[in-house]
Design a protein around this motif. Structure first.
Motif, PDB file in Angstrom:
ATOM      1  N   GLU A 199       0.741  -0.999  -0.032  1.00  0.00           N
ATOM      2  CA  GLU A 199      -0.037   0.050  -0.055  1.00  0.00           C
ATOM      3  C   GLU A 199       0.985   1.178  -0.064  1.00  0.00           C
ATOM      4  OE1 GLU A 199      -3.158   0.027  -0.278  1.00  0.00           O
ATOM      5  OE2 GLU A 199      -3.667  -2.099   0.082  1.00  0.00           O
ATOM      6  N   VAL A 200       0.453   2.375  -0.544  1.00  0.00           N
ATOM      7  CA  VAL A 200       1.033   3.591  -0.423  1.00  0.00           C
ATOM      8  C   VAL A 200       0.368   4.600   0.155  1.00  0.00           C
ATOM      9  CG1 VAL A 200       0.489   3.874  -2.797  1.00  0.00           C
ATOM     10  CG2 VAL A 200       2.323   5.260  -1.935  1.00  0.00           C
ATOM     11  N   LEU A 201       0.743   5.415   1.008  1.00  0.00           N
ATOM     12  CA  LEU A 201      -0.019   6.236   1.720  1.00  0.00           C
ATOM     13  C   LEU A 201       0.537   7.836   1.163  1.00  0.00           C
ATOM     14  CD1 LEU A 201      -1.718   8.178   3.768  1.00  0.00           C
ATOM     15  CD2 LEU A 201       0.155   7.595   5.315  1.00  0.00           C
ATOM     16  N   PHE A 202      -0.340   8.473   0.459  1.00  0.00           N
ATOM     17  CA  PHE A 202       0.115   9.950   0.142  1.00  0.00           C
ATOM     18  C   PHE A 202      -0.281  10.988   1.106  1.00  0.00           C
ATOM     19  CE2 PHE A 202       1.020   8.079  -3.962  1.00  0.00           C
ATOM     20  CZ  PHE A 202       2.207   8.845  -4.559  1.00  0.00           C
ATOM     21  N   ALA A 203       0.697  11.505   1.764  1.00  0.00           N
ATOM     22  CA  ALA A 203       0.104  12.590   2.820  1.00  0.00           C
ATOM     23  C   ALA A 203       0.989  13.739   2.298  1.00  0.00           C
ATOM     24  CB  ALA A 203       0.833  12.191   4.369  1.00  0.00           C
ATOM     25  N   THR A 204       0.371  14.313   1.360  1.00  0.00           N
ATOM     26  CA  THR A 204       1.061  15.516   0.615  1.00  0.00           C
ATOM     27  C   THR A 204       0.416  16.885   0.705  1.00  0.00           C
ATOM     28  OG1 THR A 204       0.005  14.470  -1.503  1.00  0.00           O
ATOM     29  CG2 THR A 204       2.344  13.989  -0.945  1.00  0.00           C
ATOM     30  N   GLY A 205      -0.395  16.911   1.535  1.00  0.00           N
ATOM     31  CA  GLY A 205      -1.136  18.332   1.915  1.00  0.00           C
ATOM     32  C   GLY A 205      -2.651  18.192   1.745  1.00  0.00           C
ATOM     33  N   ARG A 206      -3.290  19.419   2.070  1.00  0.00           N
ATOM     34  CA  ARG A 206      -4.683  19.380   2.108  1.00  0.00           C
ATOM     35  C   ARG A 206      -5.196  20.289   0.976  1.00  0.00           C
ATOM     36  NH1 ARG A 206      -6.644  15.021   4.734  1.00  0.00           N
ATOM     37  NH2 ARG A 206      -8.569  16.445   5.284  1.00  0.00           N
ATOM     38  N   ALA A 207      -6.504  20.197   0.816  1.00  0.00           N
ATOM     39  CA  ALA A 207      -7.300  21.090   0.000  1.00  0.00           C
ATOM     40  C   ALA A 207      -8.387  21.330   0.584  1.00  0.00           C
ATOM     41  CB  ALA A 207      -7.465  20.446  -1.441  1.00  0.00           C
ATOM     42  N   PRO A 208      -9.017  22.587   0.183  1.00  0.00           N
ATOM     43  CA  PRO A 208     -10.368  23.048   0.749  1.00  0.00           C
ATOM     44  C   PRO A 208     -11.535  22.197   0.306  1.00  0.00           C
ATOM     45  CG  PRO A 208      -9.628  24.741  -0.787  1.00  0.00           C
ATOM     46  CD  PRO A 208      -8.477  23.782  -0.757  1.00  0.00           C
ATOM     47  N   ARG A 209     -12.438  21.910   1.032  1.00  0.00           N
ATOM     48  CA  ARG A 209     -13.536  21.401   0.351  1.00  0.00           C
ATOM     49  C   ARG A 209     -14.895  22.561   0.064  1.00  0.00           C
ATOM     50  NH1 ARG A 209     -15.528  16.150   3.924  1.00  0.00           N
ATOM     51  NH2 ARG A 209     -16.956  16.168   2.079  1.00  0.00           N
ATOM     52  N   THR A 210     -14.373  23.267  -0.894  1.00  0.00           N
ATOM     53  CA  THR A 210     -15.214  24.382  -1.389  1.00  0.00           C
ATOM     54  C   THR A 210     -15.722  24.182  -2.821  1.00  0.00           C
ATOM     55  OG1 THR A 210     -13.130  25.646  -1.865  1.00  0.00           O
ATOM     56  CG2 THR A 210     -14.211  26.001   0.448  1.00  0.00           C
ATOM     57  N   ASP A 211     -15.430  23.263  -3.393  1.00  0.00           N
ATOM     58  CA  ASP A 211     -15.485  23.160  -4.768  1.00  0.00           C
ATOM     59  C   ASP A 211     -16.999  22.965  -5.407  1.00  0.00           C
ATOM     60  OD1 ASP A 211     -15.194  20.821  -3.703  1.00  0.00           O
ATOM     61  OD2 ASP A 211     -14.687  19.762  -5.435  1.00  0.00           O
ATOM     62  N   ASP A 212     -17.828  22.632  -4.682  1.00  0.00           N
ATOM     63  CA  ASP A 212     -19.337  22.460  -4.958  1.00  0.00           C
ATOM     64  C   ASP A 212     -20.137  22.917  -4.046  1.00  0.00           C
ATOM     65  OD1 ASP A 212     -21.616  21.674  -6.284  1.00  0.00           O
ATOM     66  OD2 ASP A 212     -21.510  19.574  -5.400  1.00  0.00           O
ATOM     67  N   LEU A 213     -19.972  24.335  -3.421  1.00  0.00           N
ATOM     68  CA  LEU A 213     -20.721  24.826  -2.467  1.00  0.00           C
ATOM     69  C   LEU A 213     -21.394  26.182  -3.028  1.00  0.00           C
ATOM     70  CD1 LEU A 213     -18.289  24.798   0.637  1.00  0.00           C
ATOM     71  CD2 LEU A 213     -19.974  23.303   0.084  1.00  0.00           C
ATOM     72  N   GLY A 214     -21.448  26.250  -4.432  1.00  0.00           N
ATOM     73  CA  GLY A 214     -22.264  27.298  -4.784  1.00  0.00           C
ATOM     74  C   GLY A 214     -21.515  28.609  -4.559  1.00  0.00           C
ATOM     75  N   LEU A 215     -20.394  28.608  -4.449  1.00  0.00           N
ATOM     76  CA  LEU A 215     -19.643  30.114  -4.010  1.00  0.00           C
ATOM     77  C   LEU A 215     -19.815  31.036  -5.226  1.00  0.00           C
ATOM     78  CD1 LEU A 215     -16.487  28.761  -1.943  1.00  0.00           C
ATOM     79  CD2 LEU A 215     -18.563  29.730  -1.043  1.00  0.00           C
ATOM     80  N   GLU A 216     -19.664  30.355  -6.489  1.00  0.00           N
ATOM     81  CA  GLU A 216     -19.534  31.286  -7.396  1.00  0.00           C
ATOM     82  C   GLU A 216     -20.954  32.312  -7.639  1.00  0.00           C
ATOM     83  OE1 GLU A 216     -21.599  27.517  -8.541  1.00  0.00           O
ATOM     84  OE2 GLU A 216     -19.701  28.437  -7.546  1.00  0.00           O
ATOM     85  N   THR A 217     -22.197  31.727  -7.056  1.00  0.00           N
ATOM     86  CA  THR A 217     -23.368  32.307  -6.894  1.00  0.00           C
ATOM     87  C   THR A 217     -23.434  33.653  -6.075  1.00  0.00           C
ATOM     88  OG1 THR A 217     -24.184  31.299  -4.984  1.00  0.00           O
ATOM     89  CG2 THR A 217     -24.610  30.213  -7.284  1.00  0.00           C
ATOM     90  N   VAL A 218     -22.530  33.924  -5.107  1.00  0.00           N
ATOM     91  CA  VAL A 218     -21.994  34.923  -4.511  1.00  0.00           C
ATOM     92  C   VAL A 218     -21.015  35.673  -4.749  1.00  0.00           C
ATOM     93  CG1 VAL A 218     -23.654  34.500  -2.644  1.00  0.00           C
ATOM     94  CG2 VAL A 218     -21.202  33.713  -2.379  1.00  0.00           C
ATOM     95  N   GLY A 219     -20.211  35.563  -5.867  1.00  0.00           N
ATOM     96  CA  GLY A 219     -19.169  36.079  -6.428  1.00  0.00           C
ATOM     97  C   GLY A 219     -17.757  35.647  -5.981  1.00  0.00           C
ATOM     98  N   LEU A 220     -17.811  34.256  -5.268  1.00  0.00           N
ATOM     99  CA  LEU A 220     -16.526  33.850  -4.782  1.00  0.00           C
ATOM    100  C   LEU A 220     -16.011  32.744  -5.816  1.00  0.00           C
ATOM    101  CD1 LEU A 220     -17.290  33.674  -1.062  1.00  0.00           C
ATOM    102  CD2 LEU A 220     -15.862  35.595  -2.238  1.00  0.00           C
ATOM    103  N   THR A 221     -14.699  32.361  -5.791  1.00  0.00           N
ATOM    104  CA  THR A 221     -14.191  31.548  -6.640  1.00  0.00           C
ATOM    105  C   THR A 221     -14.308  30.048  -5.952  1.00  0.00           C
ATOM    106  OG1 THR A 221     -12.473  32.664  -7.467  1.00  0.00           O
ATOM    107  CG2 THR A 221     -12.012  30.622  -7.911  1.00  0.00           C
ATOM    108  N   PRO A 222     -15.009  29.006  -6.798  1.00  0.00           N
ATOM    109  CA  PRO A 222     -15.292  27.790  -6.089  1.00  0.00           C
ATOM    110  C   PRO A 222     -13.940  27.091  -6.067  1.00  0.00           C
ATOM    111  CG  PRO A 222     -16.832  28.053  -8.003  1.00  0.00           C
ATOM    112  CD  PRO A 222     -15.757  29.307  -7.923  1.00  0.00           C
ATOM    113  N   GLY A 223     -13.554  26.139  -4.949  1.00  0.00           N
ATOM    114  CA  GLY A 223     -12.519  25.381  -4.805  1.00  0.00           C
ATOM    115  C   GLY A 223     -11.356  26.163  -4.266  1.00  0.00           C
ATOM    116  N   GLY A 224     -11.675  27.214  -3.661  1.00  0.00           N
ATOM    117  CA  GLY A 224     -10.382  27.919  -3.215  1.00  0.00           C
ATOM    118  C   GLY A 224     -10.603  28.083  -1.763  1.00  0.00           C
ATOM    119  N   TRP A 225      -9.469  28.540  -1.126  1.00  0.00           N
ATOM    120  CA  TRP A 225      -9.572  28.858   0.438  1.00  0.00           C
ATOM    121  C   TRP A 225     -10.531  30.075   0.402  1.00  0.00           C
ATOM    122  CZ3 TRP A 225      -7.730  24.895   3.076  1.00  0.00           C
ATOM    123  CH2 TRP A 225      -6.796  24.030   2.651  1.00  0.00           C
TER     124      TRP A 225
END
Length: 479
Positions: free
Chosen positions: A267-293
């Motif tokens: 098995e291989v574990l990739f422990a190479t950082g974290r990404a925000p869970r914001t890609d499918d929250l509808g942020l674009e509907t309020v003028g923000l960029t989806p998928g970002g911090w």
């Protein structure tokens, strides 16, 4: 706008520890609150991160400490009971069932809405429920994004097909791989290498940089690496994987390294950082960029959103990706939402005020549960110098403290405190050694409280405890 929608004062997206705390503080302020969760109530920390990883590590550390204790050493030479360790882990995650957490929400008067929530317009959330039906929630005062982060995987050829472990699989696996490759050198990589090596895996660590725990003082990573190597972990620094391949459905994984060499593991574990869970929250509907911090002020209110109704606490704001720090932000944000809803003016720039998450900027504590443990709060010496501060760095060999010698034969560790010479108080402390995690809060109080260095002379450590290291550091500082 509100037709067919349920109205609440506050709607929280994400029922992990951050969302739970924010909802609790909003409810305590008298605000009606709903919380939306698509997975298990309790979130990443409770089921796939902090809790299961520490449940795996505690037997490992307990055995290591027993082996350093006369009279207990002989009884600690046997291998760990793997089945018992995994059962211990399973019990702490309630076998991945969230009944207890749901019961707590009920007792706190917080409504749980199961499903995936996303913004559809200001203050309005659409929730796709498990049965596919859509439900709408409207927030009178605030929507808070507390959806956390997920493992970030590099774009390597063959990686998806190889089905790598992330932190989730590493903390929940029901079997011990004979060979485990760990890609990364941060906290998750170091802790999981510690756990699975002790449980019987042959562990190889592949680290792109020069060493472990690069964001901490250099000696921390060096001492942890030394201990891992003694435990049989192979550590390779300055190397990266360029491709991954798994042979068949259950076959071994082969990693191709940047020099052309290959490493094979089960098995291989990739422990190479974290990404925000914001890609499918509808942020674009309020003028923000989806998928970002999400960029927030010290009350955790998202910047550049008209009306000031959107908040973000925890990993999604990228201020400090730690559960305890996210819960701290949640308490601040919940109180700020409550005050604003009641028309109470806030002093957002008031350092250490009730509505300002000031600790995020210089008093963030963290424990790495390896053997030896690492506990750190505030700035490293390198960070303090980069900020242009006038500092003095004081180091001490923790093995020379009487309490440490009693704690374990051959105690190995190091302590460092960093003094801001212009202001006369501590701005950073790091401890490395067995059991130092329980020392860290004293350092956190000193840093967050900006306790004058001369006043610390009057905080007398009990004899004979490892905490006497404080006295030794102060003696070294005085000279």
């Amino acid at each position: 706008m509100n037709s067919g929608a349920d109205e609440y004062d506050v709607v929280v997206l994400g029922a992990g520890p951050v969302g739970e705390n924010l909802a609790d503080r909003a409810r305590a302020a008298g605000l009606s609150t709903a919380i939306v969760e698509s997975e298990l109530v309790g979130g990443e920390c409770a089921y796939w991160a902090c809790v299961p990883s520490k449940a795996l590590l505690r037997p490992v550390i307990a055995r290591a400490e027993a082996r350093r204790t006369p009279g207990a050493r002989q009884g600690a030479e046997a291998p760990l009971d793997v089945a018992a360790v995994l059962a211990h882990r399973d019990a702490f995650v309630s076998n991945w069932k969230d009944d207890g957490q749901v019961g707590w929400l009920d007792s706190a008067g917080i409504d749980l809405v199961r499903g995936h929530g996303r913004l559809v317009e200001p203050c309005r959330v659409a929730v796709t429920q498990p049965d596919g039906q859509e439900r709408f929630l409207v927030a009178r005062h605030a929507v808070a994004v507390c959806t956390g982060s997920r493992a970030a995987l590099p774009p390597l050829p063959g990686l998806a097909e190889a089905r790598p472990w992330t932190s989730r699989e590493a903390t929940s696996s029901s079997t011990v791989p004979r060979r485990l490759a760990v890609v990364g050198g941060g906290v998750v990589a170091a802790e999981m290498a510690t756990a699975w090596s002790a449980l019987g895996s042959e562990v190889t660590m592949l680290i792109r940089g020069p060493g472990l725990l690069e964001r901490m003082e250099a000696f921390a990573g060096e001492l942890v690496a030394e201990s891992l190597a003694e435990a049989g972990v192979k550590i390779r620094t300055g190397t990266s994987a360029t491709a991954v391949r798994r042979d068949g459905a259950q076959g071994p994984v082969t990693l191709t390294l940047d020099g052309g060499e290959t490493v094979e593991a089960d098995e291989v574990l990739f422990a190479t950082g974290r990404a925000p869970r914001t890609d499918d929250l509808g942020l674009e509907t309020v003028g923000l960029t989806p998928g970002g911090w999400l960029d927030v002020d010290d009350t955790c209110r998202v910047r550049n959103v008209p009306g000031g109704w959107l908040y973000a606490a925890g990993d999604v704001n990228h201020r400090a990706l730690l559960t305890h720090q996210g819960k701290y932000q949640a308490r601040i944000a919940g109180a700020a939402i409550g005050a604003r809803a009641q028309g109470v003016p806030l002093l957002e720039t008031d350092r250490w005020g009730a509505h300002a998450a000031t600790a995020d900027h210089g008093a963030v504590p963290q424990v790495v549960f390896t053997d030896p443990e690492v506990g750190a709060v505030g700035l490293t010496a390198e960070q303090a110098e980069a900020e242009g501060r006038s500092i003095r760095v004081v180091d001490y060999d923790m093995g020379q403290v009487s309490g440490a010698a009693l704690y374990a034969d051959g105690y190995r560790g190091r302590a460092r405190m960093i003094v801001d010479l212009d202001r006369g108080h501590l701005i950073g402390v790091t401890f490395v050694g067995p059991g130092v995690g329980e020392l860290l809060h004293s350092a956190t109080v000193a840093v967050a409280g900006e306790v004058p260095i001369e006043r610390l002379w009057h905080a007398v450590p009990s004899f004979p405890t490892v905490s006497e290291v404080w006295l030794r550091l102060l003696e070294a500082y005085r000279g």
